[in-house]
Scaffold this active site. Structure first.
Site, PDB file in Angstrom:
ATOM      1  N   LYS A  52      23.871  -0.199  10.762  1.00  0.00           N
ATOM      2  CA  LYS A  52      23.486   0.549   9.220  1.00  0.00           C
ATOM      3  C   LYS A  52      21.557  -0.176   9.815  1.00  0.00           C
ATOM      4  O   LYS A  52      20.447  -0.325   9.674  1.00  0.00           O
ATOM      5  CB  LYS A  52      23.597   0.941   8.268  1.00  0.00           C
ATOM      6  CG  LYS A  52      24.477   2.353   8.456  1.00  0.00           C
ATOM      7  CD  LYS A  52      25.115   2.489   7.205  1.00  0.00           C
ATOM      8  CE  LYS A  52      25.995   3.632   7.519  1.00  0.00           C
ATOM      9  NZ  LYS A  52      27.286   3.813   5.773  1.00  0.00           N
ATOM     10  N   GLN A  96      27.841   0.600   0.346  1.00  0.00           N
ATOM     11  CA  GLN A  96      29.016   1.099   1.236  1.00  0.00           C
ATOM     12  C   GLN A  96      30.241   1.329   0.538  1.00  0.00           C
ATOM     13  O   GLN A  96      30.409   1.034  -0.450  1.00  0.00           O
ATOM     14  CB  GLN A  96      28.857   0.325   1.842  1.00  0.00           C
ATOM     15  CG  GLN A  96      29.865  -0.410   2.986  1.00  0.00           C
ATOM     16  CD  GLN A  96      29.325   1.589   4.756  1.00  0.00           C
ATOM     17  OE1 GLN A  96      28.463   1.604   4.872  1.00  0.00           O
ATOM     18  NE2 GLN A  96      30.436   2.281   4.569  1.00  0.00           N
ATOM     19  N   ASP A 119      21.665   8.717   1.077  1.00  0.00           N
ATOM     20  CA  ASP A 119      23.364   9.515   1.344  1.00  0.00           C
ATOM     21  C   ASP A 119      23.272  10.643   0.758  1.00  0.00           C
ATOM     22  O   ASP A 119      24.507  10.948   1.541  1.00  0.00           O
ATOM     23  CB  ASP A 119      24.321   8.186   1.078  1.00  0.00           C
ATOM     24  CG  ASP A 119      25.284   7.317   1.625  1.00  0.00           C
ATOM     25  OD1 ASP A 119      24.798   7.917   3.005  1.00  0.00           O
ATOM     26  OD2 ASP A 119      25.381   6.094   1.255  1.00  0.00           O
TER      27      ASP A 119
END
Ligand code: NAD
Length: 292
Positions: A52, A96, A119
């Site tokens: 990412k 994460q 997200d």
């Protein structure tokens, strides 16, 4: 059969984003900035988060990776999040997953400021998604919508069967495809581990989204001729012939269905690569919303 090429499509999207960022910089505007927090040393999670960060660099975004030790307490993590929430230089950030067992994942996701939650996991953003209001659509379902759109796959009025009801893939996918939107207006059946006679249901489907995490679960006899197949599954299966010692296998028996279907995503190179591209897209969206 048309291969829905996520590798190529995600490269196209990243190229489009890079051009947009170059344009912003040419106008002396600052670049979008994505931060990522990772707790612990899980190998797969580190690989994902590094990919990412690299993707950010490639499109010209600023990126910040915050690495915290496995022993980080919930309070310490919440403090890091509180700092990012008010940092005007950061447009969006992700935590994460998975987190170590001693940290309450739900509490952490709730702590992220919804306007920086690229997200799309905060309950406020999930609620907005359910109401078809502007929000951040989480990257995997967003990537699937984008693939279907770019390959002009008609969804309106079609019978869609989603296999798997997870909060990150199956459930949002079923909601989105049923909504009144460009890629949507479908008649959706959401199936899961308690569904009876799954094969009878999948055989009626014009489009199947397989997101259950069981390698090669969807067989040729479960699919009707001309169906569109989206394979979300990624399972590492031991393979001594590979340097890594494993290969990635999807939830669809690709060899068994490929000659029957009209479109299919490969694994790897289908849904997977779209996920990072859509995270970048959400960061750009967060940037514009904040700049406005
Ligand atoms: P999960 O493990 O949270 O949930 C699995 C779902 O499948 C559950 O809802 C369960 O009810 C259903 N299920 C299990 N067995 C079933 C059966 N026999 N019949 C019907 N339904 C059944 O799933 P997840 O997190 O959505 O992940 C699913 C797969 O997708 C995994 O392989 C994961 O690695 C992969 N994944 C890929 C991406 C990507 O970017 N490509 C992103 C997220 C997840």
């Amino acid at each position: 059969m048309i291969l829905l090429d996520g590798k190529k499509t995600s490269a196209d999207i990243k190229e489009e984003i890079a051009l947009e960022v170059a344009d912003l910089k040419a106008k002396d505007k600052k670049a979008p900035h994505l931060a990522a927090i990772i707790v612990g040393n899980d190998g797969a999670s580190l690989t994902y988060v590094n990919a990412k960060v690299k993707a950010c660099e490639r499109v010209g975004f600023e990126s910040t990776l915050i690495r915290l030790s496995e022993e980080t307490t919930e309070e310490e993590l919440l403090n890091e999040i509180a700092v990012l929430n008010v940092d005007n230089d950061i447009n969006g950030f992700i935590v994460q997953l998975p987190l170590p067992a001693h940290i309450d994942e739900q509490k952490v996701l709730m702590a992220v400021a919804p306007e920086k939650d690229v997200d799309g996991f905060h309950p406020m953003n999930v609620g907005k998604l359910a109401l078809n209001l502007p929000t951040f659509i989480s990257a995997t379902p967003f990537g699937i919508l984008e693939l279907l759109e770019r390959y002009n796959v008609e969804t309106s009025g079609k019978n869609v069967v989603v296999i798997g009801r997870s909060h990150i893939v199956g459930s949002p996918m079923s909601i989105l495809l049923a909504q009144k939107r460009k890629v949507g207006n479908a008649t959706v059946t959401l199936t899961h581990s308690r569904t009876k006679n799954l094969e009878e249901i999948t055989k009626e489907a014009d489009i199947i989204v397989a997101a259950l995490g069981i390698p090669e679960f969807l067989k040729g006899e479960m699919v009707k001729d001309g169906a569109v197949i989206i394979d979300v599954g990624i399972t590492r299966v031991a393979d001594p012939s590979k340097k890594s010692g494993f290969r990635l296998v999807g939830d669809v028996d690709f060899a068994g269905v490929k000659d029957k279907v009209s479109h299919i995503t490969p694994v790897p190179g289908g849904v997977g690569p779209m996920t990072i591209a859509m995270l970048l897209k959400n960061t750009l969206l967060a940037y514009y919303r904040q700049e406005d």
